[in-house]
Motif scaffolding. Structure first.
Motif, mmCIF file in Angstrom:
data_model
loop_
_atom_site.group_PDB
_atom_site.id
_atom_site.type_symbol
_atom_site.label_atom_id
_atom_site.label_comp_id
_atom_site.label_asym_id
_atom_site.label_seq_id
_atom_site.Cartn_x
_atom_site.Cartn_y
_atom_site.Cartn_z
ATOM 1 N N ASP A 1 35.897 23.940 34.627
ATOM 2 C CA ASP A 1 36.938 24.682 35.314
ATOM 3 C C ASP A 1 36.705 26.171 35.078
ATOM 4 O O ASP A 1 36.964 26.679 33.984
ATOM 5 C CB ASP A 1 38.306 24.247 34.789
ATOM 6 N N ILE A 2 36.190 26.850 36.076
ATOM 7 C CA ILE A 2 35.875 28.275 35.902
ATOM 8 C C ILE A 2 37.135 29.114 35.754
ATOM 9 O O ILE A 2 37.121 30.148 35.110
ATOM 10 C CB ILE A 2 34.979 28.820 37.037
ATOM 11 N N ASN A 3 38.232 28.664 36.338
ATOM 12 C CA ASN A 3 39.489 29.409 36.184
ATOM 13 C C ASN A 3 39.981 29.319 34.748
ATOM 14 O O ASN A 3 40.457 30.301 34.195
ATOM 15 C CB ASN A 3 40.551 28.882 37.150
ATOM 16 N N ASN A 4 39.868 28.155 34.147
ATOM 17 C CA ASN A 4 40.269 27.975 32.758
ATOM 18 C C ASN A 4 39.375 28.806 31.846
ATOM 19 O O ASN A 4 39.853 29.424 30.903
ATOM 20 C CB ASN A 4 40.209 26.497 32.371
ATOM 21 N N SER A 5 38.081 28.833 32.137
ATOM 22 C CA SER A 5 37.149 29.620 31.326
ATOM 23 C C SER A 5 37.486 31.098 31.387
ATOM 24 O O SER A 5 37.437 31.800 30.388
ATOM 25 C CB SER A 5 35.706 29.397 31.803
ATOM 26 N N ILE A 6 37.868 31.545 32.570
ATOM 27 C CA ILE A 6 38.192 32.967 32.725
ATOM 28 C C ILE A 6 39.448 33.295 31.919
ATOM 29 O O ILE A 6 39.502 34.287 31.211
ATOM 30 C CB ILE A 6 38.390 33.318 34.218
ATOM 31 N N ARG A 7 40.450 32.411 31.982
ATOM 32 C CA ARG A 7 41.684 32.643 31.220
ATOM 33 C C ARG A 7 41.411 32.667 29.725
ATOM 34 O O ARG A 7 41.929 33.508 29.014
ATOM 35 C CB ARG A 7 42.714 31.565 31.549
ATOM 36 N N GLN B 1 38.608 33.487 28.271
ATOM 37 C CA GLN B 1 37.908 34.715 27.953
ATOM 38 C C GLN B 1 38.849 35.902 27.939
ATOM 39 O O GLN B 1 38.700 36.804 27.134
ATOM 40 C CB GLN B 1 36.789 34.950 28.988
ATOM 41 N N GLN B 2 39.855 35.906 28.816
ATOM 42 C CA GLN B 2 40.786 37.024 28.871
ATOM 43 C C GLN B 2 41.690 37.064 27.645
ATOM 44 O O GLN B 2 42.097 38.128 27.216
ATOM 45 C CB GLN B 2 41.642 36.944 30.142
#
Length: 79
Positions: free
Chosen positions: A68-74, A76-77
């Motif tokens: 899940d790239i959205n989860n990964s981005i969150r 990382q943020q």
């Protein structure tokens, strides 16, 4: 965008397996004739099926993972 042909070639190369050897192994697993030409054409045209890609991953000792790239981005943020 990276083409599937380059991905498969790199993965096979990492395992010291030629595309010809890979095609032969696919043929043995499927119990049918599977040629290097057939594999190369499918890879170059990007018409290879997901089922075949999964089989290639299995033969090479890899697992396909959907992340899940959205989860990964969150995540990382937050760090």
């Amino acid at each position: 965008m990276v083409k599937i042909v380059n991905e498969i070639k790199n993965l096979a190369n990492d395992r010291d397996i030629t595309l010809k050897e890979l095609a032969e192994k696919i043929g043995r697993v499927q119990n049918k004739n599977y040629s290097l030409a057939s594999l190369s054409q499918k890879l170059c045209r990007e018409t290879i099926s997901y089922k075949e890609v999964k089989l290639i991953a299995d033969i090479l000792g890899y697992r396909i993972i959907f992340a899940d790239i959205n989860n990964s981005i969150r995540i990382q943020q937050k760090v």
